[in-house]
Design an enzyme around this catalytic site. Structure first.
Site: not given
Ligand code: ATP
Ligand code: MG
Length: 560
Positions: A277, A267, A41
């Site tokens: 974030k 994660r 996102e």
């Molecule tokens: P939000 O809460 O804004 O959705 P997010 O960390 O999920 O935050 P995204 O931009 O949606 O942010 O993340 C993109 C991809 O990265 C998603 O598929 C998410 O699962 C993965 N991702 C985010 N944080 C982690 C993490 N700590 N470890 C592994 N994968 C992650």
């Molecule tokens: Mg997300």
């Protein structure tokens, strides 16, 4: 912690469950060529957790000769921030991956997703509901008690089509109507209890402008985006596991062009690190750090500025593996992989952090020798460089002791040490100020030992680094430490604040005296300052006035 017995030097390929699934799918012929996607996102900068997802999404596609799409997940009608989009692209490329032509926006599919919603209504599997958010909570029930049907659940297809059209024309205010999938109000899975799939949002979208005042929800949009793009393996983090039944419901209920599958992995959580974030944004907005790319940030741009290499981040992601249980990874393991990589790849240089002057009494005054120094003993191809040597040099204050114990092998009156790439010198005396601080150390050198060799074979126990006093220049070095003092900085007691866990000493600005070869290095150049640590030239560097960030210290704080 789950990294107790790992050997991070060369990560052996770990046949983790995602690889096994892909192997099986390819062997069974259910999938011909794999297609994955990374769907960030664009509302923040990528961090080391995203790097794990990127290494998995892009990494598997690369490894199996497939494709990975970069898809900006912009279903939320916020203003797209070009800064975030550009940083995401830059970071994915820097990590070593390429989406080729497969760059997409979720919003590209709004028309198609809307058509699928109409199809669902026509199938009698979606209805327009007017329960308020509050009422809906009550209707939905709790996991161990079934929910109640919405009074609008059994509207006719015609009425639903008309109501959805009204929503789409903006005739309902936000919250006054939603489109819900008609799934199962008795499901123990709350996400199956007629989830909202479209809502009214009277907000312009950066891509589609004012065209829409209804927007699809993530749980409805995501499987459709995957299906439209022909994604075979839709890999996401564990919190989406409970959403998978609805993902499958969407794919199986609608006549989609392909039938993707969702797989979930744990994660990444790192000690002494915060990855949310929202928290990272707070750190930036409250000036607790100097921007998204502050070298103390766990963002990809922060790690890059700090001097981390993409190889080391990829190695780290391979070593930690991919599992289905949440755990906390020791940040020392990340530091270790960075060190292991930098040891192989970074040229050495000499810098003195805490200088004391040495005068070599028997060395001719005004003589300057150009000595040859090996750039990287781990890499012959790195070649050699010239370091100037003269009568007066600086060494580290810690490398001298006036009254030294037997085990102290560095400089002390009567003892010999080797000056790296130069000569063997013997300490004769020292001068002190009124407070007893050593101001000058006197040595003699052995002219037979040029380059540091001893033709007579005598053993010299210690080698120390130095810089020529006339040629060395003071430069700014930024010594970074962990940003937080607690292993789990987000874990705060009642009434506590995560800010209390910030490390007040996470940045120390110091001055180092460096050899002349370091004065005109480009930003991003990485070095090992011998015996001190790994450093990287910061973008704040100017010609003749470099600024160095300490990437990592030389030694591991733990055994791996
Ligand atoms: P939000 O809460 O804004 O959705 P997010 O960390 O999920 O935050 P995204 O931009 O949606 O942010 O993340 C993109 C991809 O990265 C998603 O598929 C998410 O699962 C993965 N991702 C985010 N944080 C982690 C993490 N700590 N470890 C592994 N994968 C992650
Ligand atoms: Mg997300």
């Amino acid at each position: 912690m789950n990294n107790e017995s790992i050997s991070p030097e060369t990560p052996a390929v770990n046949r983790h469950f995602i690889r096994q699934i892909i192997d099986n799918d390819l062997a069974a012929g259910t999938v011909k060529s794999i297609v994955t996607r990374f769907p960030p996102e664009p509302n923040g900068y990528l961090h080391i957790g995203h790097a794990k997802a990127i290494c998995l999404d892009f990494g598997m596609a690369k490894e199996y000769g497939g494709k990975c799409h970069l898809r900006m997940d912009d279903t939320n009608p916020t203003r797209e921030d070009v800064e975030y989009v550009e940083s995401i692209q830059e970071d994915v490329r820097w990590l070593g991956f390429d989406w080729g032509e497969n760059y997409f926006h979720a919003s590209d599919y709004f028309d198609k997703i809307y058509d699928y919603a109409i199809q669902l209504i026509k199938l009698g599997k979606a209805y327009v509901c007017h329960l308020s958010a509050e009422e809906w909570k009550d209707y939905r029930g709790v996991p161990d008690k079934p929910g109640k049907a919405s009074p609008w659940r059994d509207r006719s297809v015609e009425e639903n089509l008309e109501e959805f059209a009204k929503m789409t024309r903006g005739e309902y205010d936000e919250g006054a109507a939603t489109l819900r999938a008609k799934v199962d109000m008795f499901s123990p899975n709350m996400h199956m209890r007629d989830p909202v799939i479209y809502r009214v949002r009277k907000v312009a979208h950066h891509n589609t402008g004012d065209k829409w005042c209804v927007y699809p929800m993530y749980d409805f949009a995501h499987p459709l985006e995957d299906a439209i793009e022909g994604v075979t393996h839709s890999i996401c983090t564990l919190e989406f596991e409970v959403h998978r039944p609805f993902y499958d419901w969407v794919i199986n209920t609608l006549n989609t062009p392909s039938k993707p599958h969702q797989y979930e992995f744990a994660r990444l959580n790192l000690t002494y690190t915060m990855m949310s974030k929202r928290r990272l944004l707070e750190l930036v907005q409250e000036n607790l750090v100097n921007g998204w790319d502050d070298p103390r940030m766990p963002t990809v741009c922060g790690l890059r500025r700090r001097g981390y290499t993409p190889e080391s981040i990829r190695n780290f992601c391979e070593i930690i593996g991919v599992t289905k249980y949440n755990s906390l990874t020791d940040v020392a393991l990340l530091e270790h992989t960075v060190r292991a990589d930098l040891n192989k790849t970074s040229p050495r240089a000499m810098a003195v952090m805490n200088p004391v002057k040495v005068v070599i009494d028997n060395y001719p005054e005004n003589q300057v020798e150009e000595l040859t120094a090996v750039n990287n003993p781990e890499d012959e191809a790195a070649g050699t460089r010239i370091v100037p040597f003269s009568r007066e040099i600086f060494i580290e204050r810690e490398d001298f002791m006036e009254d030294a114990p037997k085990k102290f092998f560095r400089l002390t009156p009567g003892r010999e040490v080797r000056l790296r790439w130069a000569y063997v010198v013997k300490c004769v005396s020292c001068e002190k100020d009124a407070d007893g601080n050593v101001t000058v150390i006197h040595c003699t050198y052995d002219p037979e030992t040029r380059g540091g060799n001893t033709p007579d074979g005598r053993k010299i126990k210690a080698t120390i680094h130095w810089v020529s006093a006339a040629h060395a220049k003071p430069v700014e070095v930024r010594l970074y430490d962990r940003l937080f003092t607690k292993e789990e900085p987000a874990d705060v007691p009642e009434g506590g604040d995560w800010r209390d866990n910030l490390n007040p000493a996470s940045l120390t600005v110091a001055t180092a005296l460096v050899e002349p070869s370091l004065l005109d290095v480009p930003a991003g150049a990485r070095f090992q300052f011998e015996r001190i640590g790994y450093f990287c030239a910061d973008p704040d560097s100017k010609p003749g006035a470099p600024v160095f960030n300490r990437t990592v210290t030389l030694k591991d704080s733990k055994k791996f």
